[in-house]
Design a protein around this motif. Structure first.
Motif, PDB file in Angstrom:
ATOM      1  N   GLY A  54      -4.042   0.251   4.949  1.00  0.00           N
ATOM      2  CA  GLY A  54      -5.449   0.649   5.016  1.00  0.00           C
ATOM      3  C   GLY A  54      -5.941   1.378   3.788  1.00  0.00           C
ATOM      4  N   ILE A  55      -5.129   2.250   3.221  1.00  0.00           N
ATOM      5  CA  ILE A  55      -5.561   3.044   2.072  1.00  0.00           C
ATOM      6  C   ILE A  55      -4.825   2.637   0.799  1.00  0.00           C
ATOM      7  N   LEU A  91      -8.393   1.695  10.190  1.00  0.00           N
ATOM      8  CA  LEU A  91      -6.976   2.056  10.220  1.00  0.00           C
ATOM      9  C   LEU A  91      -6.775   3.547   9.993  1.00  0.00           C
ATOM     10  N   MET A  92      -7.586   4.146   9.127  1.00  0.00           N
ATOM     11  CA  MET A  92      -7.437   5.573   8.828  1.00  0.00           C
ATOM     12  C   MET A  92      -7.688   6.457  10.042  1.00  0.00           C
ATOM     13  N   ILE A  93      -8.592   6.050  10.921  1.00  0.00           N
ATOM     14  CA  ILE A  93      -8.932   6.872  12.089  1.00  0.00           C
ATOM     15  C   ILE A  93      -8.150   6.465  13.339  1.00  0.00           C
ATOM     16  N   LEU A  94      -8.078   5.188  13.598  1.00  0.00           N
ATOM     17  CA  LEU A  94      -7.488   4.738  14.861  1.00  0.00           C
ATOM     18  C   LEU A  94      -5.972   4.915  14.901  1.00  0.00           C
ATOM     19  N   SER A  95      -5.292   4.654  13.801  1.00  0.00           N
ATOM     20  CA  SER A  95      -3.825   4.723  13.823  1.00  0.00           C
ATOM     21  C   SER A  95      -3.314   6.150  14.068  1.00  0.00           C
ATOM     22  N   PRO A  96      -3.818   7.184  13.355  1.00  0.00           N
ATOM     23  CA  PRO A  96      -3.381   8.541  13.688  1.00  0.00           C
ATOM     24  C   PRO A  96      -3.760   8.955  15.115  1.00  0.00           C
ATOM     25  N   PHE A 142       1.823   9.459   6.935  1.00  0.00           N
ATOM     26  CA  PHE A 142       0.852   9.557   5.846  1.00  0.00           C
ATOM     27  C   PHE A 142       1.501   9.329   4.480  1.00  0.00           C
ATOM     28  N   SER A 143       2.826   9.331   4.418  1.00  0.00           N
ATOM     29  CA  SER A 143       3.505   8.936   3.182  1.00  0.00           C
ATOM     30  C   SER A 143       3.210   7.485   2.845  1.00  0.00           C
ATOM     31  N   GLY A 144       2.778   6.727   3.851  1.00  0.00           N
ATOM     32  CA  GLY A 144       2.443   5.329   3.625  1.00  0.00           C
ATOM     33  C   GLY A 144       1.327   5.129   2.620  1.00  0.00           C
ATOM     34  N   ILE A 145       0.418   6.109   2.499  1.00  0.00           N
ATOM     35  CA  ILE A 145      -0.657   6.009   1.494  1.00  0.00           C
ATOM     36  C   ILE A 145      -0.038   5.852   0.113  1.00  0.00           C
ATOM     37  N   GLY A 146       0.905   6.753  -0.193  1.00  0.00           N
ATOM     38  CA  GLY A 146       1.547   6.715  -1.497  1.00  0.00           C
ATOM     39  C   GLY A 146       2.397   5.476  -1.697  1.00  0.00           C
ATOM     40  N   ILE A 147       3.061   5.035  -0.622  1.00  0.00           N
ATOM     41  CA  ILE A 147       3.883   3.823  -0.735  1.00  0.00           C
ATOM     42  C   ILE A 147       3.006   2.612  -1.050  1.00  0.00           C
ATOM     43  N   GLY A 148       1.824   2.565  -0.415  1.00  0.00           N
ATOM     44  CA  GLY A 148       0.894   1.469  -0.687  1.00  0.00           C
ATOM     45  C   GLY A 148       0.400   1.482  -2.117  1.00  0.00           C
ATOM     46  N   VAL A 149       0.056   2.663  -2.625  1.00  0.00           N
ATOM     47  CA  VAL A 149      -0.373   2.780  -4.027  1.00  0.00           C
ATOM     48  C   VAL A 149       0.751   2.337  -4.956  1.00  0.00           C
ATOM     49  N   LEU A 150       1.976   2.738  -4.615  1.00  0.00           N
ATOM     50  CA  LEU A 150       3.131   2.376  -5.433  1.00  0.00           C
ATOM     51  C   LEU A 150       3.349   0.859  -5.424  1.00  0.00           C
ATOM     52  N   LEU A 151       3.183   0.229  -4.259  1.00  0.00           N
ATOM     53  CA  LEU A 151       3.314  -1.232  -4.184  1.00  0.00           C
ATOM     54  C   LEU A 151       2.293  -1.927  -5.082  1.00  0.00           C
ATOM     55  N   ALA A 152       1.085  -1.349  -5.118  1.00  0.00           N
ATOM     56  CA  ALA A 152       0.026  -1.943  -5.935  1.00  0.00           C
ATOM     57  C   ALA A 152       0.290  -1.805  -7.430  1.00  0.00           C
ATOM     58  N   PRO A 177      -3.289  12.082  -1.368  1.00  0.00           N
ATOM     59  CA  PRO A 177      -2.659  11.893  -0.045  1.00  0.00           C
ATOM     60  C   PRO A 177      -2.134  13.192   0.552  1.00  0.00           C
ATOM     61  N   ALA A 178      -1.807  14.172  -0.290  1.00  0.00           N
ATOM     62  CA  ALA A 178      -1.324  15.458   0.216  1.00  0.00           C
ATOM     63  C   ALA A 178      -2.397  16.158   1.034  1.00  0.00           C
TER      64      ALA A 178
END
Length: 392
Positions: free
Chosen positions: A19-20, A114-119, A139-149, A309-310
């Motif tokens: 999502g992010i 995704l940002m609202i419903l998943s949490p 919420f570490s997933g935000i950073g993992i997604g950025v890293l994948l990109a 993300p922090a």
């Protein structure tokens, strides 16, 4: 951790990653190459960035209106699939401009949902004592997604932009399958929940203070999230290697953001940790104006990547900790405020660029806005005003 908590952590991590991390930040990472390959003007590229922010606002508003029951699982699946298709549809050139605008709006809507419903699903399906660790991992997933990109940025001179977009679409497809499988585990628990009305939730100065500084952070991070690559390329004149290196530092920082917030909150408590993080955020934005040394640029890339993300994670968890059952409603309000300021800020910075305001001046403006938000948070959470327990 129990099996259920592991599943909840993985579910939230995948949701935030898609999502992010991917739907939002992949555009920034691929923008220079896409603009060149597809023949987009600078103005149209900026319009697409604003379209995504508009979609995020729409998604946040729609999520706030949805009931907190098992129907959330359906909307999460729809959002994930729509987001995946938005990546695929941006991989091909020669379509009318409205095609890309529509799909960037859809991408933003998916991210907001995704940002609202998943949490919110996690908040209803886990025990109170497990919330902090699950949210930290999720919420570490935000950073993992950025890293994948950012992973394949060094190879953009060897692969086509179309291939890069399709790789991201492949990541999104894997995440969609994972989310669908995990959501089946939570439907029974959500259907068994007794939905209580939150109309009488008492909102005090503390919530509004969190809301204000969170909205200020939405404004402050826009120059780095939208224009950082362009700044490195055209203002500093860096070559592709160093541009990619800075963006990879941004991705690495993002991957560590939730962990940094988790560690600080465990040591100092939520509110002290937030004040430390926001103070560092101000500094990280400001040092972008000091281009006397590459180390300062590296530091700005890494720490702005880490701190966004922090503060998102810790703000979300603090609202959950303080308000419990009202979390979905209040986190929706916070996300809606963030999205609104983000959209207004994105348009404002585009207008400032049009009138010749330099990148350095934009960084200073962003830092000043966040400074004002942080000062009011510090004032409203001083011990003399509130007796706040900061135990996590």
């Amino acid at each position: 951790m129990s099996s259920n908590n592991i599943k909840l952590s993985l579910f939230l991590c995948l949701s935030m990653c898609l999502g992010i991390g991917i739907l939002r930040f992949s555009y920034t990472a691929l923008l220079p190459g896409t603009r060149e390959a597809f023949g987009w003007s600078v103005g149209f590229a900026s319009i697409l960035g604003s379209a995504n922010l508009l979609g995020y606002l729409i998604g946040a508003f729609a999520a706030m209106r949805l009931p907190p029951n098992k129907s959330m699982t359906l909307y999460i699946q729809i959002a994930a699939i729509a987001g995946m298709f938005s990546l695929m549809c941006c991989a091909f050139a020669s379509f009318p401009q409205v095609w890309y605008i529509v799909w960037r709006v859809i991408s933003g809507i998916s991210g907001g949902l995704l940002m609202i419903l998943s949490p919110s699903v996690v908040a209803q399906c886990c025990e109170i004592q497990d919330r902090f660790k699950i949210n930290f991992i999720g919420f570490s997933g935000i950073g993992i997604g950025v890293l994948l990109a950012t992973l394949f940025l060094p190879y953009l001179d060897q692969i086509s932009i179309q291939t890069a977009w399709l790789i991201l679409c492949g990541f999104a497809l894997i995440i969609c399958v994972g989310l669908s499988l995990l959501l089946q585990q939570f439907k029974h628990h959500l259907s068994a929940q007794t939905v209580q009305t939150q109309s009488k939730t008492p909102l005090n100065t503390l919530f509004y203070s969190l809301l204000i500084v969170y909205a200020c952070s939405a404004f402050a991070y826009i120059p780095h999230s939208l224009f950082w690559i362009d700044y490195l390329s055209h203002e500093l004149g860096l070559n592709l290697f160093w541009i990619n290196f800075n963006w990879i530092l941004y991705g690495l920082g993002s991957a560590l953001g939730a962990f940094a917030a988790y560690s600080l909150a465990r040591k100092f408590g939520n509110f002290t940790a937030l004040k430390i993080l926001y103070s560092l955020y101000i500094l990280a934005i400001f040092i972008a104006t000091l281009n006397t040394s590459p180390l300062l640029t590296f530091a700005s890339s890494f720490f702005t990547g880490m701190l966004n993300p922090a503060v998102v994670f810790l703000t979300s968890y603090t609202i959950l900790q303080l308000y419990g059952l009202a979390y979905k409603k209040l986190w929706s309000i916070a996300t809606l405020s963030f999205a609104s300021v983000q959209l207004i800020g994105g348009l404002s910075f585009s207008v400032l660029q049009h009138f010749g305001v330099t990148y350095h001046q934009q960084f200073i403006l962003a830092a000043v806005v966040l400074l004002l938000g942080t000062l009011q948070l510090a004032w409203n959470t001083r011990p003399a005003k509130f007796k706040i327990s900061e135990q996590t």
